[in-house]
Design an enzyme around this catalytic site. Structure first.
Site, PDB file in Angstrom:
ATOM      1  N   GLU A   1     -59.458 -51.024 -71.520  1.00 12.54           N
ATOM      2  CA  GLU A   1     -60.791 -51.361 -72.357  1.00 12.54           C
ATOM      3  C   GLU A   1     -61.692 -50.137 -71.433  1.00 12.54           C
ATOM      4  O   GLU A   1     -62.180 -50.631 -70.621  1.00 12.54           O
ATOM      5  CB  GLU A   1     -61.233 -52.511 -72.202  1.00 12.54           C
ATOM      6  CG  GLU A   1     -62.387 -53.108 -72.831  1.00 12.54           C
ATOM      7  CD  GLU A   1     -62.588 -54.512 -72.632  1.00 12.54           C
ATOM      8  OE1 GLU A   1     -63.859 -54.788 -72.437  1.00 12.54           O
ATOM      9  OE2 GLU A   1     -61.726 -55.406 -72.901  1.00 12.54           O
TER      10      GLU A   1
ATOM     11  N   CYS B   1     -70.948 -51.410 -71.829  1.00 13.85           N
ATOM     12  CA  CYS B   1     -70.100 -50.461 -72.617  1.00 13.85           C
ATOM     13  C   CYS B   1     -70.291 -50.159 -73.854  1.00 13.85           C
ATOM     14  O   CYS B   1     -70.036 -49.319 -74.525  1.00 13.85           O
ATOM     15  CB  CYS B   1     -68.577 -50.609 -72.321  1.00 13.85           C
ATOM     16  SG  CYS B   1     -68.015 -52.241 -72.742  1.00 13.85           S
TER      17      CYS B   1
END
Length: 485
Positions: free
Chosen positions: A243, A278
């Site tokens: 991820e 993110c």
């Protein structure tokens, strides 16, 4: 005592590491990193504990995990305070992170039953059974930006499925993980089911290369993730879930609706957590024309008023510092590079001391080749466009694919956008950083390897076992050709 191995708190034998508060540079945590031998001991402890942990009924594992959830809720302020001191994030924000940890546990329990169920059916005189089994020892690598919530989103699904864990948190937020591991210990987790090893690159390399792990769950930068991907490419026996980040586009339509609401959505997308999420918007596509001009003027006006301060300041801040002075310098250098390439600063990001950086907005329309980089901080690049089709084409011009968004009141524009955009999280008239905990979290390209976390983490914390069963062997009424009994 900085490492939790086989139920014991032990000192490291490696180099000294420190956690520095980014808002005053004070040392808030110090310890010695784990050596390769200590990492191997942690993996061995997890392997030994796996034998008994996987035998426990799901309900028994759930009881311990829910006990942990209750302790997290009870210690919300303490957890939030530690996260704020390590990351500099405002105290109001870190309290929401502790709350999200509790919520993710309930989601993970539901996901276990819905994503990895036990099923039986009859077919042609056979009992067909679907079971799910744990992989074994899972290495979990945690990031610094959400040092409690994001590792929790991998640890809990792994434990529910019957795996054991070795956690290597970011070396920039070791204190948070230490506090949380002590809550797991208090919850009654058997020795070795979770092991904590602290350290920087050498510790991480030792864990990633350990022969005794069966899977690795990583949250962090694309550069590190790609190194892991290459390292694991020849080892098909180990599961790797990545991820990573994104160079996330946000498209403002000509039909963006009420100006103040649009500005608020942009601010929340680009500057929440000082740009250290993110999913934060990195590129803002704004239509050419008067409405777009006025929107940018107002955006700059509001961004100038953002309160930037230490997490416990009396005048509550919206933004804290970057995670480190080096991270702050990276953002300022990125801004300088964009200016050198032809970008025009609408609001210049500036150093405010220690690791603080004020919000920056730069018009990069005239940059011939916009670098496809994730600027992990409060730096928003603006690009002006003529048509929605052009905006979407520009938005897709990235190796990443984590999040994207459209601000538009036009349903047909949304239908076009959601059909053509390439990203795993795609929002309309909502901040890019908004994501549901029971939806997949991830995306294609350099943002990961198609193993989204959150609700879907259950998928790769257990493997399916298909069985065809009968009470006894049988001879069919007609034998296969060429066979005589």
């Amino acid at each position: 005592m900085t490492h939790w191995i086989a139920g014991d708190w032990v000192s490291g034998h490696g180099e000294t590491i420190q956690s520095l508060s980014p808002y005053n540079s004070n040392v808030v945590w110090q310890g010695e990193s784990a050596t390769k031998d200590q990492v191997e001991s942690a993996v061995s402890a997890a392997r030994h504990a796996f034998i008994e942990w996987k035998k426990q009924p799901f309900e028994a594992r759930q009881v311990i995990i829910e006990r942990f959830a209750a302790l997290v809720k009870e210690n919300t302020d303490k957890i939030a305070e530690v996260i704020s001191k390590e990351t500099g994030k405002p105290f109001w924000e870190t309290k929401t992170e502790a709350g999200a940890m509790v919520g993710k546990i309930a989601i993970s329990i539901r996901a276990y039953h819905e994503r990895t169920p036990h099923k039986e059916r009859e077919a042609a005189g056979n009992k067909i059974v679907l079971r799910h089994r744990p992989l074994g020892v899972m290495a979990v690598f945690g990031p610094y930006n959400f040092p409690g919530h994001l590792p929790n989103g991998h640890i809990v699904p792994a434990l529910l499925a019957g795996n054991t864990v070795v956690l290597k948190p970011s070396e920039q937020t070791p204190w948070t993980s230490e506090v949380i591991m002590k809550l797991w210990q208090q919850a009654g987790l058997p020795n070795g089911v979770i092991n904590l090893v602290q350290g920087a690159r050498e510790t991480g390399e030792a864990l990633a290369s350990a022969k005794g792990i069966d899977g690795l769950l990583f949250t962090g930068s694309a550069n590190t993730g790609h190194i892991l991907h290459r390292q694991f490419s020849g080892d098909t026996g180990k599961m790797l879930a990545l991820e990573m980040g994104g160079n996330n586009p946000m498209v403002i339509s000509k039909s963006f609706g009420e100006q103040e609401a649009a500005v608020y959505t942009i601010i929340q997308s680009a500057f929440i957590s000082a740009g250290q999420r993110c999913t934060c918007a990195r590129r803002l596509y704004v239509p050419i024309g008067k409405a777009g001009d006025e929107l940018l003027v107002r955006l700059v006006e509001v961004a100038k008023t953002i309160v930037v301060d230490q997490p416990f300041a009396e005048n509550t801040p919206f933004m804290g510092p970057q995670i480190s002075i080096a991270a702050a310098e990276f953002i300022l250098n990125a801004q300088k590079n964009l200016q050198d390439l032809g970008g025009e600063s609408l609001l210049e990001a500036k150093s405010l001391g220690h690791a603080f950086v004020s919000p920056g907005i730069i018009d990069a329309t005239n940059v011939a080749e916009l670098p496809d980089e994730e600027y992990f901080g409060p730096l928003l690049q603006v690009v002006r466009y003529e048509t929605l089709e052009e905006a979407v084409e520009l938005a897709n011009d990235t190796r990443y694919g984590l999040s994207a968004g459209l601000v538009s009141t036009d349903d047909s524009e949304w239908e076009y956008f959601v059909e053509h955009i390439r990203a795993g999280i795609v929002n309309r008239n909502r901040q890019l950083t908004g994501a549901s905990g029971d939806a997949p979290f991830g995306g294609p390209g350099a943002s990961g390897n198609m193993k989204p976390s959150a609700y879907y983490a259950a998928d790769y914390c257990a493997y399916p076992m298909a069985s065809m069963e009968g009470d006894a062997c049988e001879i069919p009424a007609q034998l296969s050709p060429g066979l005589t009994l």
